[in-house]
Scaffold this motif. Structure first.
Motif, PDB file in Angstrom:
ATOM      1  N   GLU A 208       0.797  -1.221   0.000  1.00 49.45           N
ATOM      2  CA  GLU A 208       0.000   0.000   0.000  1.00 49.45           C
ATOM      3  C   GLU A 208       0.832   1.275   0.000  1.00 49.45           C
ATOM      4  O   GLU A 208       0.389   2.293  -0.525  1.00 49.45           O
ATOM      5  CB  GLU A 208      -0.953  -0.007   1.189  1.00 49.45           C
ATOM      6  N   LEU A 209       2.007   1.229   0.581  1.00 50.16           N
ATOM      7  CA  LEU A 209       2.804   2.454   0.699  1.00 50.16           C
ATOM      8  C   LEU A 209       3.810   2.625  -0.433  1.00 50.16           C
ATOM      9  O   LEU A 209       4.274   3.741  -0.674  1.00 50.16           O
ATOM     10  CB  LEU A 209       3.540   2.472   2.042  1.00 50.16           C
ATOM     11  N   ILE A 210       4.152   1.525  -1.128  1.00 44.19           N
ATOM     12  CA  ILE A 210       5.157   1.628  -2.186  1.00 44.19           C
ATOM     13  C   ILE A 210       4.611   1.101  -3.517  1.00 44.19           C
ATOM     14  O   ILE A 210       4.496   1.831  -4.502  1.00 44.19           O
ATOM     15  CB  ILE A 210       6.444   0.870  -1.798  1.00 44.19           C
ATOM     16  N   VAL A 211       4.255  -0.179  -3.554  1.00 44.42           N
ATOM     17  CA  VAL A 211       3.895  -0.820  -4.817  1.00 44.42           C
ATOM     18  C   VAL A 211       2.678  -0.168  -5.460  1.00 44.42           C
ATOM     19  O   VAL A 211       2.688   0.143  -6.659  1.00 44.42           O
ATOM     20  CB  VAL A 211       3.652  -2.332  -4.595  1.00 44.42           C
ATOM     21  N   ASP A 212       1.613   0.047  -4.692  1.00 46.69           N
ATOM     22  CA  ASP A 212       0.394   0.623  -5.271  1.00 46.69           C
ATOM     23  C   ASP A 212       0.643   2.014  -5.836  1.00 46.69           C
ATOM     24  O   ASP A 212       0.116   2.374  -6.896  1.00 46.69           O
ATOM     25  CB  ASP A 212      -0.716   0.672  -4.226  1.00 46.69           C
TER      26      ASP A 212
ATOM     27  N   TYR B 247       3.548  -1.052 -16.726  1.00 50.98           N
ATOM     28  CA  TYR B 247       4.750  -1.777 -16.301  1.00 50.98           C
ATOM     29  C   TYR B 247       4.720  -1.894 -14.770  1.00 50.98           C
ATOM     30  O   TYR B 247       5.496  -1.255 -14.055  1.00 50.98           O
ATOM     31  CB  TYR B 247       6.021  -1.057 -16.754  1.00 50.98           C
ATOM     32  N   PRO B 248       3.785  -2.679 -14.241  1.00 52.70           N
ATOM     33  CA  PRO B 248       3.649  -2.794 -12.781  1.00 52.70           C
ATOM     34  C   PRO B 248       4.840  -3.541 -12.175  1.00 52.70           C
ATOM     35  O   PRO B 248       5.570  -4.261 -12.866  1.00 52.70           O
ATOM     36  CB  PRO B 248       2.354  -3.579 -12.615  1.00 52.70           C
ATOM     37  N   ILE B 249       4.983  -3.356 -10.873  1.00 55.97           N
ATOM     38  CA  ILE B 249       6.080  -4.013 -10.167  1.00 55.97           C
ATOM     39  C   ILE B 249       5.518  -4.969  -9.116  1.00 55.97           C
ATOM     40  O   ILE B 249       4.370  -4.856  -8.684  1.00 55.97           O
ATOM     41  CB  ILE B 249       7.024  -3.000  -9.485  1.00 55.97           C
TER      42      ILE B 249
ATOM     43  N   ASN C 166       2.587   1.602  -9.093  1.00 55.75           N
ATOM     44  CA  ASN C 166       1.777   1.051 -10.176  1.00 55.75           C
ATOM     45  C   ASN C 166       0.699   2.019 -10.645  1.00 55.75           C
ATOM     46  O   ASN C 166       0.311   1.993 -11.814  1.00 55.75           O
ATOM     47  CB  ASN C 166       1.152  -0.273  -9.745  1.00 55.75           C
ATOM     48  N   ASP C 167       0.204   2.849  -9.762  1.00 57.40           N
ATOM     49  CA  ASP C 167      -0.742   3.883 -10.185  1.00 57.40           C
ATOM     50  C   ASP C 167      -0.067   4.862 -11.143  1.00 57.40           C
ATOM     51  O   ASP C 167      -0.713   5.384 -12.070  1.00 57.40           O
ATOM     52  CB  ASP C 167      -1.280   4.637  -8.968  1.00 57.40           C
ATOM     53  N   ALA C 168       1.231   5.108 -10.910  1.00 57.55           N
ATOM     54  CA  ALA C 168       1.950   6.045 -11.770  1.00 57.55           C
ATOM     55  C   ALA C 168       2.337   5.413 -13.100  1.00 57.55           C
ATOM     56  O   ALA C 168       2.480   6.110 -14.112  1.00 57.55           O
ATOM     57  CB  ALA C 168       3.199   6.554 -11.047  1.00 57.55           C
ATOM     58  N   ASN C 169       2.514   4.100 -13.156  1.00 60.24           N
ATOM     59  CA  ASN C 169       2.930   3.424 -14.392  1.00 60.24           C
ATOM     60  C   ASN C 169       2.216   2.070 -14.483  1.00 60.24           C
ATOM     61  O   ASN C 169       2.800   1.020 -14.252  1.00 60.24           O
ATOM     62  CB  ASN C 169       4.448   3.238 -14.396  1.00 60.24           C
TER      63      ASN C 169
ATOM     64  N   MET D 270      12.329   4.540  -8.535  1.00 62.49           N
ATOM     65  CA  MET D 270      11.262   4.017  -9.394  1.00 62.49           C
ATOM     66  C   MET D 270      10.723   5.071 -10.364  1.00 62.49           C
ATOM     67  O   MET D 270       9.741   4.845 -11.055  1.00 62.49           O
ATOM     68  CB  MET D 270      10.108   3.500  -8.530  1.00 62.49           C
ATOM     69  N   GLY D 271      11.337   6.233 -10.341  1.00 62.83           N
ATOM     70  CA  GLY D 271      10.891   7.271 -11.256  1.00 62.83           C
ATOM     71  C   GLY D 271       9.939   8.267 -10.650  1.00 62.83           C
ATOM     72  O   GLY D 271       9.513   9.213 -11.323  1.00 62.83           O
ATOM     73  N   LEU D 272       9.586   8.070  -9.371  1.00 61.75           N
ATOM     74  CA  LEU D 272       8.733   9.037  -8.682  1.00 61.75           C
ATOM     75  C   LEU D 272       9.630  10.056  -7.998  1.00 61.75           C
ATOM     76  O   LEU D 272      10.732   9.754  -7.561  1.00 61.75           O
ATOM     77  CB  LEU D 272       7.843   8.333  -7.666  1.00 61.75           C
ATOM     78  N   SER D 273       9.150  11.254  -7.875  1.00 64.33           N
ATOM     79  CA  SER D 273       9.975  12.338  -7.352  1.00 64.33           C
ATOM     80  C   SER D 273      10.301  12.094  -5.884  1.00 64.33           C
ATOM     81  O   SER D 273       9.483  11.597  -5.117  1.00 64.33           O
ATOM     82  CB  SER D 273       9.248  13.679  -7.491  1.00 64.33           C
TER      83      SER D 273
END
Length: 739
Positions: free
Chosen positions: A365-369, A378-380, A372-375, A516-519
């Motif tokens: 909930e704090l990292i993966v979701d 190409y989910p992780i 994946n919402d941002a990309n 992961m490409g998030l700021s």
């Protein structure tokens, strides 16, 4: 230092015995102040000083069953210590200012020894002789972290009392307390005492996840005090204390369900050692004193940081800290002029390991979701069920201060000017690391396939340092008359700055999101450090007494202008840490009144009331403007009232029966900067009946007799709201014996 003093004292005792004790100078040449080394920096009679103060004597300590600072909450006006969390939690609020983590706003001295870490404030003491609570800045004489006031606790001296004391207590929730202490004079110049204490409770609150009490506790302590007067004008006192605490704690209730329900372990363990050496040498017009201390803390706070039955993350904070302090004081008087000056130095070193372990729900909930919402194409998927955000810290703080106060008497007037120059340097060396991995999938094709596996290897380290230089003046003007005095004071207070070590897990989490490409959200240099808090305190007050001393009254009006007030906040969103930040500016004003009245020998009535109006003058955190709102966690009102009655009994079994009824009130308290959540005013009723016979007493007592429901703490974490309920009704009996 303790063994050095004890050895010298023992040699002195043996030498005296060898030369025949009968030829020694009699005890009567030693005055009370010389026997017990107290009141190093102020008069023993606090009501003669231009300061708002409350003194709780030994009889009141026994009546209210006081063994720790939290038991004194509300007895002094505008003095509030909420009881929540664990013994690591020692939040104190005075006149609208306070601190939940890091630096305290109120200093603590036990037998003149300053305690350097507020995480070590909450411990039990037996044989307390008196407690002094000074409100308002004491920074000029006592330095850093006393901008809200000072607590002085003095324990019984073996030169003042000799004999064996035994205490046993049993109360609801299987609460047990037991203490044994022995006081002896080896000769007219040497006394020693030993005190042992143990307490146990099954706890008050049940964790619904396992059906067990979560705030159980076992605590024990030993104290060895030596008082030695090698000469009529030289007194030396040393106290060695060891304290061990093992407890559960953190009974935080999830507001949405109304339950305490978490699946991971919560506990707090602490072992503490203190040794304080105080020496005072009295010359013709000068008294020279030295206070030297060593303090050591070895503690471990482990908790389910999400406080939910889900597996988000856990925190362990292991710390070993030691500190040395040295205070040289000189004071004297020539005619109508008196002075006090000194040199204070300290060094504190902390070695801390504070890993945060992310678990299944937290990873999802704090990292993966979020990733994946941002990309979404190409989910992780994380390759492990858990991983550790590791953090190690070495924190060294040292400081030195020069201070002086001059006072002059002009008839009925007394004017005093004090000043202090305080220099402090704070260094932090940190290492943050993480070693894990995740897999990226490509779902743009007919059959999802592995795109690649990305490792997460972070090993960040660095050094931060801050230097603080503060000038702390104080001016007081006092007018004395037969019934008391009226005073006015202007003083500058200071609370040291520092580093947000608990935010490193958040910084590391955001570093992972950045990979992961998030700021990335935080800049270490900006988010980790916080500035000192300073204030100007303006106060007028008075102390009155009737001629026969049956009635006393103390009152004060105050205004505090505070800059860069330090506030503990939980950052918005799904974060794992809490942060100390500086509000732009706050102001606080209010009034205090304390009265004591003895209408007849058998009766004693006392009461106190404190009112505080504390608001943000300027505070915009970049998201909202809270200017004009009340400051969170600081109560607007505190009330205490007590009635004591003693009935003599002419019986072979009893000498007297003593009755006590008391009430404590607190509130309103706002819990957040937006002032949307509040704890209304509440009152707790207590009572006791004590049966006395010579050196024996048996007391039956009750606390929160009406079973009032109230909250002592409230916070929001990862978007969830939690609170801690106040302790329910508690009854018991206490037996005391003296031989």
């Amino acid at each position: 230092m303790f063994f050095f003093v004890t050895l010298l004292a023992g040699v002195s005792a043996l030498s005296a015995s060898a030369h025949n004790v009968a030829v020694e100078e009699p005890d009567t040449i030693l005055s009370l102040d010389e026997v017990s080394v107290t009141a190093i920096k102020q008069s023993a009679d606090m009501r003669r000083l231009p300061v708002a103060s409350t003194v709780v004597g030994a009889s009141e300590v026994e009546r209210l069953n006081i063994v720790t600072m939290k038991d004194v909450s509300e007895v002094a006006p505008n003095f509030y210590i909420p009881d929540y969390g664990s013994r690591m939690t020692s939040s104190i609020y005075v006149r609208g200012i306070g601190a939940r983590i890091d630096q305290p706003v109120v200093g603590l001295n036990v037998d003149n020894v300053p305690f350097m870490n507020k995480d070590n404030y909450d411990f039990d003491l037996v044989d307390i002789e008196r407690i002094e609570i000074l409100r308002g800045p004491q920074s000029t004489l006592y330095g850093r972290n006393t901008m809200g006031g000072l607590i002085n606790i003095y324990t019984l001296s073996p030169m003042r009392y000799q004999g064996l004391r035994v205490m046993g207590e049993y109360g609801s929730y299987n609460s047990v307390k037991a203490a044994v202490s022995y006081y002896t004079k080896l000769n007219s110049r040497l006394g020693m005492s030993w005190a042992g204490y143990f307490t146990h409770t099954d706890g008050h609150f049940t964790n619904m996840n396992n059906g067990k009490k979560c705030d159980h506790e076992n605590q024990g302590s030993l104290r060895w005090k030596t008082v030695w007067n090698p000469m009529a004008n030289l007194s030396v006192e040393n106290t060695l204390g060891v304290q061990i605490s093992r407890q559960g704690g953190y009974p935080y209730e999830f507001v949405e369900t109304g339950e305490i329900n978490y699946n991971d372990t919560c506990f707090y363990k602490r072992t503490g050692i203190t040794d304080g050496l105080t020496a005072r040498w009295t010359l013709d017009n000068v008294v020279l004193s030295s206070i030297t201390s060593f303090q050591y803390i070895d503690d471990n706070m482990t908790l389910d940081q999400d406080f939910l039955p889900d597996s988000y993350f856990t925190l362990t904070q292991k710390r070993k800290e030691w500190a040395l302090t040295q205070d040289f004081i000189g004071r004297g008087a020539i005619g109508d002029y008196s002075w006090l000056g000194g040199l204070f130095a300290f060094y504190k070193h902390t070695d801390m390991n504070a890993p945060v372990t992310f678990r299944e729900t937290g990873i999802k909930e704090l990292i993966v979701d979020h990733r994946n919402d941002a990309n979404p194409y190409y989910p992780i998927q994380w390759n492990e069920d858990s991983f550790v955000l590791g953090s190690d810290f070495l924190n060294s703080v040292y400081g030195v201060a020069l201070y002086h106060q001059s006072a002059y008497v002009l008839g009925a007037w007394n004017v005093a000017l004090g000043m202090r120059l305080d220099l402090e340097h704070n260094r932090l060396r940190y290492n943050s690391r993480c070693n894990t991995s995740y897999t990226i999938y490509d779902i743009t094709k007919d059959e999802p396939e592995v795109y690649r596996v990305d490792p997460v290897n972070i090993d960040d380290g660095g050094r931060l340092s801050k230097t603080f230089l503060q000038f702390l003046p104080k001016l007081t003007l006092t007018y004395n008359f037969d019934a008391g005095n009226i005073y006015g004071s202007v003083a500058r207070g200071y609370k040291a700055g520092g580093f947000n070590t608990q935010m490193f897990s958040d910084v590391l989490q955001q570093r992972i999101m950045g990979l992961m490409g998030l700021s990335e959200k935080y800049d270490v240099n900006e988010i980790i450090s916080y500035k000192p808090e300073t204030s100007w305190n303006y106060e007028i007050g008075a102390h009155f007494s009737s001629t026969d001393r049956r009635f006393t009254a103390d009152m004060a009006l105050f205004y505090i202008d505070c800059r860069d007030q330090q506030l503990t906040v939980f950052p918005d969103g799904v974060t794992t840490g809490r942060i100390m930040t500086n509000a732009g500016r706050t102001r606080s004003f209010g009034a205090e009144l304390s009265m004591s009245f003895r209408p007849a020998d058998r009766w004693l009535l006392n009461a106190s009331y404190g009112y505080t109006n504390a608001k943000f003058s300027k505070f915009n955190n970049g998201i909202a403007d809270y200017s004009g709102n009340y400051i969170p966690y600081a109560p607007h009102n505190t009330v205490f009232a007590g009635v004591n009655y003693t009935q003599p009994v002419k019986s072979k079994l009893l000498d007297a029966i003593a009755l006590n009824v008391n009430a404590r009130g607190v509130g309103e308290i706002v819990w957040d900067e937006a002032n949307k959540v509040r704890q209304p005013f509440y009152a707790l009723l207590g009572a006791s009946v004590r049966f006395e016979k010579n050196d024996f007493s048996l007391t039956f007592w009750g606390e929160n007799i009406t079973g009032t429901q109230y909250d002592t703490f409230y916070f929001v974490s990862i978007g969830n709201t939690f609170l801690q309920r106040g302790k329910p009704r508690h009854i018991g009996a206490t037996l005391r014996l003296q031989f």
